[in-house]
Structure formats: structure tokens, C-alpha cells
Scaffold this motif. Structure first.
Motif, PDB file in Angstrom:
ATOM      1  N   SER A   1       0.814  -1.211   0.000  1.00 24.85           N
ATOM      2  CA  SER A   1       0.000   0.000   0.000  1.00 24.85           C
ATOM      3  C   SER A   1       0.842   1.254   0.000  1.00 24.85           C
TER       4      SER A   1
ATOM      5  N   ASP B   1      -3.803  -1.326  -0.207  1.00 22.14           N
ATOM      6  CA  ASP B   1      -4.779  -0.657   0.639  1.00 22.14           C
ATOM      7  C   ASP B   1      -4.487   0.843   0.541  1.00 22.14           C
TER       8      ASP B   1
ATOM      9  N   SER C   1      -7.981  -1.822   9.351  1.00 18.90           N
ATOM     10  CA  SER C   1      -8.900  -2.029   8.222  1.00 18.90           C
ATOM     11  C   SER C   1      -9.787  -3.236   8.470  1.00 18.90           C
TER      12      SER C   1
END
Ligand code: FMN
Ligand code: SF4
Lengths: 237, 463
Positions: free
Chosen positions: B101, B128, B203
Motif C-alpha cells: 500500500s 490498501d 482495516s
């Protein structure tokens, strides 16, 4: 030519989903301003990832999952019930469901408006990153779970766990609240809130007294870990 | 001297208890301060996991003819996503840069990976938090992840991608969502993810709009409609109940399976998940291939394997076991400079030395890779870093070709299990490859077949 093309009808009955979506996209590219899809018959993934302003797509009947997901701009109307994830990840635009909607309604939208005239299933407005969700009826379990930004208005009752772990954003509930989720707190409704509520409901044609609404916001206790809140963190994680 | 006075001064060597070694003592004392689990980056720390190192190639001698090791042509071209997509992904070599990410990595690190990938003709993957604009400008082949959090998800970005990867999980923490601690949630990252600056971002693991495998099928269909059936849809999973998961993902309509073994790296994860969840890469790949075989889907659905792939030899072994490509995360970061002996005083401030660092979660990365601190980020010079990663990718490719040629193959994808022997009984059982020095395996079906052959042989003799 363009004038003739402004209203178009797509008969979905004998077409694959792919063909229906291509017909919608082609009509938009050809300048259609209003597209009516007949006999959607609860099928999935209609009108997804469209990027167009000033276009209305009307489904004359119920649709399945992910209707109008990932859109940027169009106004989509579903004349019936719809499945899970209606409008998911929408960037902007307007969706009106003239019936009930399944779970994950308006999941993770970043802009625009999703309006459900009836009830929504579980996790409506989950991970919302902006925009607005208005539910005329009741909302299911964990509405607004991990919401990040934006506004949710539930005119009816909210089931258990509303606003669980929300980072930011605001939820208004007109009816009863079965229970609030972790770190979801009640805040006093201000005059500004009432003005906003009146305007949001008016926009979808609901003329309701907004005095009895409850406002839910994040308690912000889950933003950063703290040993001082052991019970909260045990249940949050 | 009474018994309670007994001190043994100078009598014994210091002995660590195997039950309570120093790191366990430290851990308990750390947790007694923290009041929560311990979080770290990098990879797992447990030992004793079977790996690709437990296999060896058995190249050509008299029974097979090798190719000239240093010069004869050996193809590496790789095609992913041939099942349903109009435009499969074509890689110059069977390597992809794993989804890491933007947030876990600095913009410089993402950019350097992109530049190296483009030169090598391979793909990089978002992560992400969505697409890093700087990286997108660099690469030709980008895989766009659809993650449970949908942080930074933008359909316009997805439409720019050459493939879409639905992330069901990752090897470092299968069954649990991503983690980005507050120190890394800078203004830029917070804006990209629509989060308040400085939150400890945990998350979700479940997607907001689907739950089980039947739902996944609908989600994949939606992505195909959104991308007009042009690009392949990958499904990435942490290695867990891999055989079942593979079958479900194939049924759900995946074009490519990305399977991440328990050795898989991470920007941040609870250490208990790193060390005690999932199955090793070797096991995952073996299970996956058997499951695909059961479904008669080998060749139709491609497999990308990741988790601790550290060189071209690992990659060659993975290909020989049936993978179509490998994906690398940590190795690429190490090529960037992770754990390099530079800025040693800053490693010391984290309580470690180069070679021992696993502090990616702190945003204090001494070499500017896993940080959002603008000053630290500058330590990663994009041009030089991209060169290093490209060189490493080249070395991996050459090593793969070297193994293939030695085994007489003019395409790395022609490597096969028969080109290898197991160096441990475990690896033999897992892979179905004979233990070196034997010509049999002890898998139940092989034993049954051997017994059946003996019995029929014995019966035959009686007649
Ligand atoms: C710094 C870092 C960040 C990561 N971020 C993500 C992510 O956002 N999404 C994802 O699916 N996997 C993520 N991963 C896991 C990788 O995609 C990949 O599965 C793993 O790194 C492979 O194992 P390896 O590091 O041993 O090569 C990340 C890994 C690292 C090292
Ligand atoms: S050097 Fe940087 S990237 Fe490597 S383990 Fe340490 S913090 Fe992580």
C-alpha cells in the motif's frame, strides 16, 4: 439526431447483462438523456461504472446486486426492490430505490446521494467515505459500520449496532435505536442539523417533522489505542 | 551453607530456558506495558517452517541433455488471465511486484518499484489506500486491488489498470484486515483514505458488499461489467485452507489466483498472526495445484505464488511446482535498501541493527522505504533505487533460466516437479516429490498404489 436520441428504451428480457450495460453505455455516448430499462428482473450488476452527467437511467422493475455501483454522475432510479450493494463505491450522482434495498446499501460511497424509499438490510452506509444515504423506512444491523465521512438519515427504526466503529460522519435516526455500536455516541441535535435534515428529506420528497431525530457521531475513542479503555478495545478488536 | 543460600557463583555457564528464552521474556514485559498485542512489520520470526529450500533440482547428466547454461535461449514470457479476459496480462518474466500500500510505503518507494517494473516488463500492484499517482505514471502494467477497506478506491483508476485483484486476504495475516498505525497516517495519506490524520487505522477484513464465495462470484461479475470484460480478475488469498479456497475462487470465476503463504511480508501486523496463522508457501502452492488439478483447471486459471520468495531459485522451484509466476514484496524492498547498513544510528534508535529491523509500522524506516516522514523519505533516491530493484529482477530471471537450462528446458515454464527431489521427508510429503535418494513418496495415495501393485504382482505370481 441527438434530439431523437434523448429518450431510449432497452428491453432487458432477451439480452445478457453485458449487452444491457453496453446498450446503456452506447446510448449515453450517443447523447441519450433518459434510458429506460424494461424487465430488469432482479438481475445483477446493471449500470455499473458509468461516468456521465445529466443522464437518467430508469429500471422499470426490481434489480439484483450492485446496481449502479461505482458510478460517477448519473441519476439512476430503480422502480422496485434492489439487492445488496446498491451504489457501492459511487463517486457521485444520485440513486433512488423506490422499494427496499438489501445489505451493504451505499457501501463505501465517496459522493452523491443514495435514497431508499423502503427499508435497508444490514450494514447500510458501511465504510461510507462521503455523500449521503437517506432511508425512508428502517435500517438493518450495523448501519454505518466503520463509516468515515458523509451523512446517513434513517427515517424509521435502526437495528442493533448502529454506527459501530465509525471514524467520522453523522447518522440521524428518526425512529427507535435498538442499540448503538462500539464508540457510537449521541450528540445533541442543533438547529443547523434540523435545517440540514429538512433539506435532505425535502430533496427526496419527504415532508417530515425532524424534531424527534437522534444524532449519532463517533466518540473517537477508537481512533488511537488506549490502555484506559480496556473494555471498549476488547470488544472493538 | 543452607539450601536457600545456594548461589552457584561461577559454577555454571549461563543457560537460557527453552520455555522462557529472552525474546519471550521481553515480549511478556513489552505486552505488560502496552496492554495489547505486539505489532511489527517485515515478516515472521518463527523457525522450522518447511520452505522451497527443502527441494533441490536434479539437472541433466546422462539421462537428460542440458542446454548451454550461460547462452542458449530460455524463454521467460508469461501470460496471466487467459480464462475470460479480452486482454490477458503479458509479462516479460514470471515475476510481479506484490500489492504494497501507498501509506505502508513511501511515494518514493512506490515510484522506484514502478520504474523498475516497467524496465523489467512486469506489473506492479496498488494496495490498501488506492493508487499512488507517481507510481501510475511510471508503470505500463498495473494491477488494481479491490480491498475490504476500499480506502482510496476510485473506479476511474480501476479502469486504467491492466488487471483487477480482489483481495480476500494476505499471508501475513489471513483472516484479519490491514493495519496502518497513526504515525503513518499523514495528511496526504489521511486524505487519500478519507480518514482523520493520525488515527491508528485498523482495516476491515470483510468486504463491505460481499461475504462468502457465492457473493464473490457476483462481485467478480460486477468488476467485469465495470471493466467491460477486458482485463483479468485476480483473487488474492492468504494461504489457509488453500485447497478449498482455490476451488471456491475458481468456481467464483477468478482468472488468476494469487496465493500468499504464511511467510508473506507486511507493513504492519500483530506478530501472533505473522507467526501462528496460515500455512507455508511450499504447502500452499502444492495444495493449490492439486486442487486445480481436481477441477481440471490447470492452464485455464493461472497461479501466482508469494510469501518469502527471495531469489530466482525459489521462483524456479515455484514454477516447477506449477505456479505461473511469483510475486515479491519483501525481496523488492530489500533491493530498495531495507535493512541495508546505512544510517545505523537510526536503526539503533529503533532498538535494532541493520539485518534485524522489522519496524515498518513505526514510520521511522531508516532508509526511507516504509515511512511517511518527508525527511526520511528523501533518503530513498528513486533513480538509484529503481536501478537496484531492476538489477535484482534481472538476477532473479537469470537464476531461473540457469535452473531451467540445467534441467534441459528452453522455457522456464517447462520446469516440472520431476526436475526436483525433496531434501526432507516433510517436503516430500507436502509436494509428492520423492525424497532424494529414494524413488518413492509416502503420500497415502502413493502407498496405496504401491501396495496394490505388490498385491497384484503377488497374485500374478500365484498363477
Ligand atoms: C510494506 C508492505 C505492505 C503491504 N501492503 C499490502 C496491501 O496493501 N495489500 C495486500 O494485499 N498485501 C499487502 N502486502 C503483502 C504483499 O502484497 C505480499 O503478499 C507479500 O509481501 C508477499 O510476501 P513477501 O514479502 O515475502 O514477498 C504488503 C507487504 C508489505 C511488505
Ligand atoms: S529498514 Fe525500513 S523497510 Fe526494512 S524492516 Fe526496517 S523499517 Fe521496514
Amino acid at each position: 439526431m441527438v434530439a431523437e436520441m434523448t429518450a431510449v428504451t432497452v428491453e432487458a428480457q432477451d439480452l445478457e447483462t453485458r449487452e444491457v450495460n453496453r446498450a446503456i453505455k452506447r446510448s449515453i455516448a450517443d447523447g441519450a438523456k433518459e434510458i429506460h430499462v424494461l424487465h430488469p428482473a432482479g438481475r445483477h450488476s446493471f449500470a455499473v461504472a458509468l461516468r456521465a452527467d445529466d443522464v437518467k437511467v430508469v429500471f422499470e422493475g426490481p434489480t439484483g446486486w450492485y446496481t449502479a455501483g461505482m458510478n460517477f454522475g448519473p441519476h439512476v432510479v430503480i422502480e422496485g426492490n434492489t439487492g445488496w450493494g446498491v451504489g457501492e463505491c459511487m463517486m457521485g450522482g444520485r440513486i433512488e430505490v423506490l422499494g427496499h434495498a438489501g445489505s451493504g446499501t451505499a457501501a463505501s460511497i465517496r459522493g452523491g446521494l443514495v435514497y431508499v424509499q423502503g427499508d435497508t438490510g444490514a450494514r447500510a452506509g458501511i465504510a461510507m467515505k462521503g455523500g449521503a444515504l437517506v432511508v425512508g423506512g428502517d435500517s438493518g444491523y450495523m448501519t454505518g459500520f466503520m463509516m468515515q465521512r458523509g451523512t446517513i438519515v434513517i427515517c424509521g427504526d435502526a437495528a442493533d449496532g448502529i454506527g459501530d466503529s465509525m471514524y467520522e460522519g453523522t447518522i440521524y435516526v428518526g425512529g427507535s435505536i435498538a442499540s448503538r455500536g462500539a464508540d457510537a455516541e449521541i450528540e445533541e441535535v442543533t438547529d443547523e442539523d434540523r435545517v440540514l435534515l429538512k433539506q435532505m428529506l425535502g430533496d427526496v420528497g419527504i415532508d417530515e417533522n425532524v424534531d424527534g431525530f437522534t444524532k449519532i457521531v463517533s466518540g473517537r475513542k477508537l481512533w488511537n489505542f488506549s490502555t484506559k479503555e480496556p473494555e471498549l478495545w476488547k470488544s472493538a478488536l | 551453607m543452607t539450601e536457600s543460600d545456594e548461589r552457584h557463583e561461577g559454577l555454571f555457564t549461563l543457560r537460557e530456558s527453552p520455555v522462557w528464552p529472552r525474546h519471550v521474556i521481553e515480549e511478556i514485559q513489552l505486552k505488560s506495558q502496552l496492554g495489547r498485542y505486539h505489532i511489527q512489520g517485515f515478516s515472521m520470526h518463527r523457525r522450522g517452517v518447511p520452505t522451497l529450500d527443502d527441494l533441490t533440482f536434479v539437472p541433466c547428466t546422462l539421462s537428460r541433455v542440458p542446454l548451454e547454461g550461460y547462452r542458449e535461449k530460455c524463454q521467460t514470457r508469461t501470460v496471466l488471465g487467459t480464462r475470460f479476459a479480452e486482454n490477458p496480462v503479458v509479462l516479460d518474466r514470471p515475476i510481479t511486484i506484490a500489492g504494497m500500500s501507498y501509506g505502508a510505503l513511501s511515494a518514493n518507494a512506490k515510484t522506484a518499484l514502478g520504474r523498475a517494473a516497467k524496465r523489467a516488463g512486469i506489473s506492479t500492484t496498488t494496495g490498501d489506500g488506492g493508487m499512488c499517482g507517481e507510481e501510475r505514471e511510471e508503470v505500463d502494467l498495473m494491477v488494481y486491488q479491490v480491498l475490504p477497506s476500499r480506502y482510496g478506491f476510485n473506479p476511474d483508476h480501476m479502469k486504467l489498470a491492466q488487471a483487477v485483484e480482489v483481495v480476500v486476504g494476505q499471508g501475513a495475516k489471513p483472516g484479519t484486515g490491514g493495519l496502518l498505525l497513526g504515525a503513518k497516517v499523514s495528511e496526504t495519506i489521511a486524505e487519500q483514505r478519507t480518514l482523520p490524520v493520525g488515527v491508528d487505522q485498523r482495516s476491515p477484513v470483510r468486504h463491505p458488499d460481499f461475504i462468502g464465495p457465492d457473493d464473490l462470484q457476483l462481485k467478480i461479475e460486477e468488476i467485469r461489467e465495470a471493466t467491460d470484460w477486458k482485463v483479468p480478475v485476480y483473487v488474492k488469498m492468504g494461504a489457509s485452507r488453500t485447497a478449498d479456497d482455490v476451488k471456491l475462487a475458481v468456481k467464483a470465476g477468478a482468472d488468476v489466483l494469487v496465493i500468499d503463504g504464511m511467510e508473506g511480508g507486511t507493513g504492519a501486523s500483530p506478530d501472533v498472526l505473522l507467526d501462528h496463522t496460515g500455512i507455508p508457501t511450499l504447502s500452499a502452492l502444492s495444495e493449490a495445484m492439486r486442487a486445480l488439478d481436481d477441477m481440471k483447471a490447470i492452464g485455464e486459471v493461472q497461479v501466482v505464488i508469494s510469501g518469502g520468495i527471495k531469489n530466482g531459485v525459489d521462483a524456479a522451484k515455484a514454477l516447477a511446482l506449477g505456479a505461473d509466476a511469483v510475486s515479491i514484496g519483501t525481496a523488492a524492498l530489500i533491493a530498495l535498501n531495507c535493512n541495508a547498513p546505512l544510517y545505523e544510528e537510526d536503526y539503533a534508535k529503533l532498538g535494532v541493527q541493520p539485518g534485524f529491523c522489522h519496524h515498518c509500522h513505526t514510520s521511522r524506516c531508516p532508509v526511507g522505504i516504509t515511512t511517511q516522514d518527508p525527511e526520511l523519505m528523501k533518503r530513498l533516491q528513486v533513480d538509484e533505487a529503481a536501478d537496484r530493484v531492476f538489477n535484482f529482477l534481472q538476477s532473479m530471471t537469470m537464476e531461473m533460466q540457469m535452473m531451467a537450462r540445467a534441467c534441459g528446458k528452453n522455457d522456464v515454464h517447462d520446469l516440472e516437479a520431476e526436475d526436483m527431489r525433496a531434501l526432507s521427508l516433510e517436503a516430500s510429503l507436502i509436494t509428492g516429490i520423492p525424497l532424494a535418494g529414494t524413488d518413492f513418496t509416502l503420500r497415502p495415495e502413493d502407498i496405496a498404489a504401491a501396495v496394490a501393485a505388490r498385491i497384484s504382482g503377488a497374485n500374478g505370481q500365484g498363477h
